[in-house]
Design a protein around this motif. Structure first.
Motif, PDB file in Angstrom:
ATOM      1  N   THR A  58       0.878  -1.186   0.000  1.00  0.00           N
ATOM      2  CA  THR A  58       0.000   0.000   0.000  1.00  0.00           C
ATOM      3  C   THR A  58       0.904   1.220   0.000  1.00  0.00           C
ATOM      4  O   THR A  58       2.121   1.109   0.216  1.00  0.00           O
ATOM      5  CB  THR A  58      -0.903   0.030   1.250  1.00  0.00           C
ATOM      6  OG1 THR A  58      -0.061   0.077   2.406  1.00  0.00           O
ATOM      7  CG2 THR A  58      -1.797  -1.197   1.301  1.00  0.00           C
ATOM      8  N   GLY A  59       0.321   2.381  -0.247  1.00  0.00           N
ATOM      9  CA  GLY A  59       1.157   3.580  -0.255  1.00  0.00           C
ATOM     10  C   GLY A  59       0.360   4.854  -0.431  1.00  0.00           C
ATOM     11  O   GLY A  59      -0.847   4.824  -0.715  1.00  0.00           O
ATOM     12  N   GLU A  60       1.029   5.962  -0.224  1.00  0.00           N
ATOM     13  CA  GLU A  60       0.383   7.272  -0.380  1.00  0.00           C
ATOM     14  C   GLU A  60       1.244   8.143  -1.287  1.00  0.00           C
ATOM     15  O   GLU A  60       2.461   8.208  -1.111  1.00  0.00           O
ATOM     16  CB  GLU A  60       0.253   8.001   0.968  1.00  0.00           C
ATOM     17  CG  GLU A  60      -0.421   7.226   2.082  1.00  0.00           C
ATOM     18  CD  GLU A  60       0.582   6.507   2.977  1.00  0.00           C
ATOM     19  OE1 GLU A  60       1.643   7.074   3.292  1.00  0.00           O
ATOM     20  OE2 GLU A  60       0.295   5.348   3.343  1.00  0.00           O
ATOM     21  N   LEU A  61       0.586   8.775  -2.253  1.00  0.00           N
ATOM     22  CA  LEU A  61       1.249   9.775  -3.096  1.00  0.00           C
ATOM     23  C   LEU A  61       0.747  11.148  -2.663  1.00  0.00           C
ATOM     24  O   LEU A  61      -0.463  11.370  -2.573  1.00  0.00           O
ATOM     25  CB  LEU A  61       0.906   9.548  -4.571  1.00  0.00           C
ATOM     26  CG  LEU A  61       1.337  10.662  -5.540  1.00  0.00           C
ATOM     27  CD1 LEU A  61       2.861  10.777  -5.611  1.00  0.00           C
ATOM     28  CD2 LEU A  61       0.771  10.419  -6.942  1.00  0.00           C
ATOM     29  N   TYR A  62       1.664  12.030  -2.349  1.00  0.00           N
ATOM     30  CA  TYR A  62       1.303  13.399  -1.971  1.00  0.00           C
ATOM     31  C   TYR A  62       1.798  14.366  -3.040  1.00  0.00           C
ATOM     32  O   TYR A  62       2.987  14.351  -3.381  1.00  0.00           O
ATOM     33  CB  TYR A  62       1.942  13.777  -0.634  1.00  0.00           C
ATOM     34  CG  TYR A  62       1.382  13.011   0.546  1.00  0.00           C
ATOM     35  CD1 TYR A  62       0.266  13.488   1.242  1.00  0.00           C
ATOM     36  CD2 TYR A  62       1.968  11.824   0.966  1.00  0.00           C
ATOM     37  CE1 TYR A  62      -0.251  12.798   2.321  1.00  0.00           C
ATOM     38  CE2 TYR A  62       1.459  11.113   2.045  1.00  0.00           C
ATOM     39  CZ  TYR A  62       0.344  11.610   2.720  1.00  0.00           C
ATOM     40  OH  TYR A  62      -0.168  10.918   3.775  1.00  0.00           O
ATOM     41  N   LEU A  63       0.902  15.173  -3.571  1.00  0.00           N
ATOM     42  CA  LEU A  63       1.298  16.217  -4.519  1.00  0.00           C
ATOM     43  C   LEU A  63       1.617  17.458  -3.702  1.00  0.00           C
ATOM     44  O   LEU A  63       0.788  17.925  -2.919  1.00  0.00           O
ATOM     45  CB  LEU A  63       0.169  16.475  -5.522  1.00  0.00           C
ATOM     46  CG  LEU A  63      -0.284  15.237  -6.312  1.00  0.00           C
ATOM     47  CD1 LEU A  63      -1.390  15.596  -7.290  1.00  0.00           C
ATOM     48  CD2 LEU A  63       0.877  14.583  -7.050  1.00  0.00           C
ATOM     49  N   LEU A  64       2.832  17.972  -3.853  1.00  0.00           N
ATOM     50  CA  LEU A  64       3.311  19.034  -2.960  1.00  0.00           C
ATOM     51  C   LEU A  64       3.147  20.429  -3.537  1.00  0.00           C
ATOM     52  O   LEU A  64       2.905  21.377  -2.818  1.00  0.00           O
ATOM     53  CB  LEU A  64       4.788  18.807  -2.622  1.00  0.00           C
ATOM     54  CG  LEU A  64       5.122  17.433  -2.029  1.00  0.00           C
ATOM     55  CD1 LEU A  64       6.609  17.317  -1.773  1.00  0.00           C
ATOM     56  CD2 LEU A  64       4.346  17.201  -0.737  1.00  0.00           C
TER      57      LEU A  64
END
Length: 991
Positions: free
Chosen positions: A789-795
């Motif tokens: 699983t994972g999280e992508l964060y747009l900064l």
């Protein structure tokens, strides 16, 4: 004499409806012809709806303006068929024709709707507008991302619609602005309206009752813009008795031609008729200062860094509090003059009885106060007319008490708009303050909007896409901090960066935000990044990438210690606006540093904690246009740079993995073992969770650790992102195995589908570029867990400003002998024919990369001379320009080479560094149309006729650098889609 008491005349007040009939013609519906990103920037960041809603509800109006955005003639027709539009704002983006065409169609069908142009004054659009018929537009404005300008445009049009009626009805005042420069009136109008509306806003918080607040705001002075002498004179003659002051440029059209003294002539003529009216001359020609002061006009230098501060100071001192002349009613002679509110307070009991009676009975005093935006006192007195209260001494006391009350309240600050009751761990994006979010804040808010609009980002099980938890300190917090601590003097001085930082760290942030910060701490269990988000930074057309600081602080159990670190970080980011590099960048971009305002983003740091350090598995920068396509990649498919650890590593020019999200299996750096071993990331950045001191430095990386990749292996953070080199079998195996060197290949994410990063990046690029209608750059970070699983964060997201200069010629057909330089791997697009200088690094047999820091210093000195002369040059040197690792190239920062028109990476047989794409400079290169060439003559890749330069006499020569000059210009041509670039020798030889 009436025996009325103050309590009794209060009831008459509600019946006094003089101001009810003012500002009756309003703008209710605004049609914005623009691309979706521009429209979003206005509506969500500028909160135009919200700002105008506040004013309208205070004015008792039920329907505040709404903003409708369209991009095409068809959309405009649909809106106009169903809605009565009061104003059209046309935003022609960078250089596309659509907005003008749509606006012209609207004007054809609805000739009476006011229509204005709002455009960035980039090179391309200025040239386009020279050929446009702008006669259908009321005004043309210059767009620098300052959303207050929209408010000013609406007010300017409304003032124009209402002025004649309102002056006749109630004697409202007029400020006459005479200026024909679009750039200057676009930056002046927000200052003028900001002053007037802010005063009204402040007063309304202390209003006697809602009715008085409503009436007072309708009586604000009107601003009228004139662009010629005749227009200005006609306006003055029409409203002479109600003119509050005149702000005039010096050089503008008179009798159909530009007159260098038109402003002086205008102010002389007005002074003849009105002895005491505040008259302000502003000019960029300093010789006009003596002329203005000789005639007792106020003078503002347009070139001054503090121009808008100077204007605000003069408005506050003279327009708001101009002279009031008490006259003898019989002889009409002056009996007393008061210049300030305090003087009126001090002298109110000394004014002769007859004179007081004369002025009170004619309501002169309340009109004088109204004109100076002292609405509370003015409105209070307006209700106490002579027929209601015929007692001069009681009037004196009422005036005295009202002024004391006003002076007591006028410094009360704006209440922060942050709901501590609602911000918890589920909260997402909030703002503190009422100003702008700044450039990064805007981009972040827009990214959030994109994610919400496209649920497909979060359709997959175990995959989440979002922006980090964020709180923005808006630009008004910055203004308050600067003014309350008197920091402008040191900030705008030539003091060293360290000295400026020392002053800022000693200053105090307002105490009222402490509870907000504690609430934010309670809502997050991660470290916090404190990022700059300035008004100009990442602005749509003038990106300030990497110019200001970003600090990170660890999450601590001791929240008071955390608060101290947070305050120091915020102040350090504020200080970075005024560092030497920032000022140099301002000069290079022709911006006035005083127009810069800083918002600050407080944002959770993406990552995980590993012992005493904190970092994400993946950081990256994604660009939706690829100037270095290889194999079957295309320019339009974009490119990503991936790295382990904090993203600062990428920004600093570290070794990253380059991959097209549409071709995740085609990674050049992994194509050969030798390249993979040589080009893999060997170090990474992590936040030091033990560094909890308050010793903040100019270098924002003081608590960032630079670690070797094997430390990440110990942390167990390389799952799915590393391959292992087997020295025995001489192969690289995907995954992590005992022994063997680890290579950061991101194989699990790119080739094995552990986490759908390529697809998510494709979507981010697609929707981001669609919204902005131009190529974008997106920063992101990613956490990938052991269970896949994972999280992508747009900064953050910013536009890549793409020049659209027409280039018809096939550069490959040009003969080699005509080229000083030729690159088959060039970045940039367009033609330039005004450069005569070449600055190049001497690369004889004694060249060694250990001298690169000294070379950087020599180039900075030479660059300063070009900046002072306003000229450009071609810069040639070995390795990567701007790399923080000086073994890979010359460690310059952008301001040190900002006058270069073309930057060339020239490889040497004994010093081979792979091309860098200009990493940190990418945004600046595209923004300024600067070329970036890669030339490796030792392997027949391109041309650099260095021997020809060596034979020329040097204009300037140091130990490591030579500067030569041709007698006629070089011709620079770049084809951005084919990656071909040439610098042609002058046809006459030019030496």
């Amino acid at each position: 004499m009436s025996e009325n008491t103050p309590q009794q005349w209060n009831k008459f007040y509600l019946k006094d409806v003089t101001f009810m009939n003012l500002m009756t013609r309003r703008i209710f519906n605004v049609l914005i012809i623009a691309n979706p990103y521009d429209a979003f920037m206005l509506e969500d960041d500028g909160r135009i709806d919200e700002k105008i809603f506040n004013e309208y509800t205070e004015l008792g109006m039920r329907y505040p303006p709404t903003f409708t955005q369209v991009s095409t003639t068809e959309e405009a027709a649909d809106v106009l068929a169903s809605t009565s539009i009061d104003l059209v704002i046309c935003m022609p983006g960078n250089a596309d024709n659509d907005a003008f065409t749509v606006a012209r169609d609207v004007k054809d069908k609805f000739p009476d709707i006011p229509c204005v142009v709002l455009t960035p004054f980039s090179h391309g659009i200025t040239r386009r507008m020279e050929n446009e018929d702008l006669s259908i537009f009321e005004y043309v404005f210059c767009w620098l991302g300052n959303t207050n300008l929209i408010m000013s445009i609406i007010k300017l049009i409304e003032d124009k619609m209402n002025i004649e009626h309102d002056i006749a009805e109630a004697g409202v005042q007029m400020i006459l602005l005479v200026e024909d420069s679009i750039r200057f009136y676009s930056s002046l109008l927000p200052t003028l309206y900001g002053y007037i509306l802010t005063q009204s806003q402040h007063f309304s918080t202390e209003a006697l009752n809602p009715h008085s607040a409503m009436l007072r705001m309708r009586g604000r002075p009107k601003v009228v813009l004139a662009r010629t002498y005749e227009e200005a004179m006609a306006l003055y003659e029409k409203y002479a008795d109600n003119t509050l002051g005149v702000i005039s440029d010096c050089r503008f059209p008179k009798d159909g031609e530009k007159d260098s003294e038109a402003g002086l002539k205008l102010l002389r003529e007005i002074r003849e008729r009105n002895e005491y009216l505040p008259l302000i001359l502003q000019s960029s020609e300093t010789e006009n200062k003596a002329k203005a002061e000789a005639e007792h006009f106020r003078f503002i230098d347009k070139n001054s860094k503090t121009m808008s501060l100077d204007l605000r100071a003069i408005m506050a001192e003279h327009m708001g509090f101009g002279d009031f002349i008490f006259r003898d009613p019989k002889t009409h002679k002056e009996v007393m003059r008061v210049r300030t509110l305090k003087e009126l307070q001090d002298n109110i009991f000394k004014i002769p009885y007859d004179s007081m009676l004369y002025h009170i009975s004619r309501n002169h005093m309340s009109r004088w106060l109204c004109a100076r935006a002292i609405f509370p006192v003015s409105e209070y007195l307006k209700t106490v007319t002579w027929h209601k209260l015929q007692d001069v001494d009681l009037h004196r006391k009422i005036i005295f008490d009202a002024i004391v009350q006003y002076r007591h309240m006028k410094n009360i600050g704006v209440v922060a708009v942050f709901d501590r009751g609602k911000f918890d761990r589920y909260a997402h994006f909030a703002r503190i303050g009422d100003g702008s979010l700044g450039g990064k804040g805007r981009g972040l808010a827009y990214l959030d909007n994109i994610i919400k609009k496209h649920p497909e980002f979060n359709e997959r099980e175990g995959v989440s896409v979002s922006i980090p938890k964020t709180v923005v300190l808006c630009t008004d917090v910055f203004d308050q901090f600067m003014e309350s601590n008197n920091l402008y003097e040191i900030a705008l001085s030539d003091a060293s960066d360290e000295e400026i930082l020392r002053h800022f760290l000693r200053a105090q942030l307002p105490d009222k935000y402490i509870a907000d910060f504690f609430t934010f701490f309670d809502a997050t269990n991660r470290p916090i990044a404190i990022r700059s988000s300035s008004l100009l930074e990442d602005s749509h057309y003038q990106p300030f990438a990497g110019i200001y600081s970003t600090y990170m602080i660890p999450n601590l159990d001791d929240k008071y210690q955390m608060l101290q670190m947070l305050a120091a970080a915020i102040k350090s980011v504020y200080a970075s606006v005024y560092y030497k590099d920032s000022k140099a960048y301002m000069t290079a971009t022709s911006n006035v540093i005083d127009q810069e305002k800083m918002a600050v983003i407080l944002q959770e740091v993406v990552g995980k904690q590993y012992g005493d350090r904190y970092y994400p598995n993946i950081s990256g920068v994604l660009r939706s246009i690829n100037y270095y396509p290889i194999g079957d990649e295309t320019s339009e498919e974009g490119i990503a740079s991936l790295a382990l650890g904090l993203g600062k590593y990428i920004v600093d020019g570290g070794q990253t993995l380059r991959v097209s999200p549409y071709h995740p299996n085609q990674v050049l750096q992994m194509s050969e073992m030798e390249i993979a071993l040589r080009q893999t990331q060997t170090q990474f950045y992590a936040l030091d969770m033990k560094d909890v001191g308050g010793d903040f430095k100019v270098d924002d990386g003081f608590n960032i650790q630079k670690l070797k990749v094997k430390e990440a292996e110990k942390d167990g953070s390389l799952n799915y992102i590393a391959s292992t080199y087997d020295p025995y079998d001489q192969v690289i195996r995907d995954g992590i195995y005992e022994g063997g060197r680890k290579i950061i290949s991101f194989c699990g994410v790119l080739q094995q589908g552990v986490f759908p990063l390529p697809e998510l990046l494709q979507m981010s690029m697609k929707y981001g570029a669609e919204g902005m209608r131009r190529p974008v750059e997106i920063e992101f970070a990613c956490n990938i867990n052991a269970d896949r699983t994972g999280e992508l964060y747009l900064l953050q997201m910013r536009p890549i400003v793409d020049s659209k200069q027409v280039l018809d010629e096939d550069l490959t057909a040009i003969d080699d002998s005509k080229c000083l330089l030729r690159s088959h791997n060039s970045l940039g697009h367009g033609i330039s024919e005004d450069v005569v200088d070449v600055v190049y690094v001497k690369t004889d047999d004694n060249f060694t990369a250990s001298n690169n820091p000294r070379i950087a210093d020599e180039i900075e000195r030479i660059n300063r001379k070009f900046l002072a002369d306003g000229t450009n040059y071609v810069l040639v040197g070995p390795g990567r320009w701007g790399s923080s690792d000086y073994w890979l190239g010359i460690p310059v920062k952008w301001p040190h080479i900002s006058a270069a028109r073309v930057i060339v990476e020239a490889g040497l047989p004994n010093y081979r560094v792979d091309p860098s794409q200009g990493t940190h400079f990418f945004q600046n290169l595209t923004s300024f149309g600067v070329g970036y060439f890669t030339v490796n003559t030792y392997k027949n890749d391109g041309i650099f006729q260095k021997e020809l330069l060596d034979a020329m006499p040097a204009v300037d020569e140091t130990q490591y650098v030579r500067h030569v000059r041709f007698s006629s210009p070089l011709k620079i041509m770049m084809d951005g889609m084919k990656q071909e670039g040439v610098v042609l020798l002058p046809s006459d030889g030019g030496r």
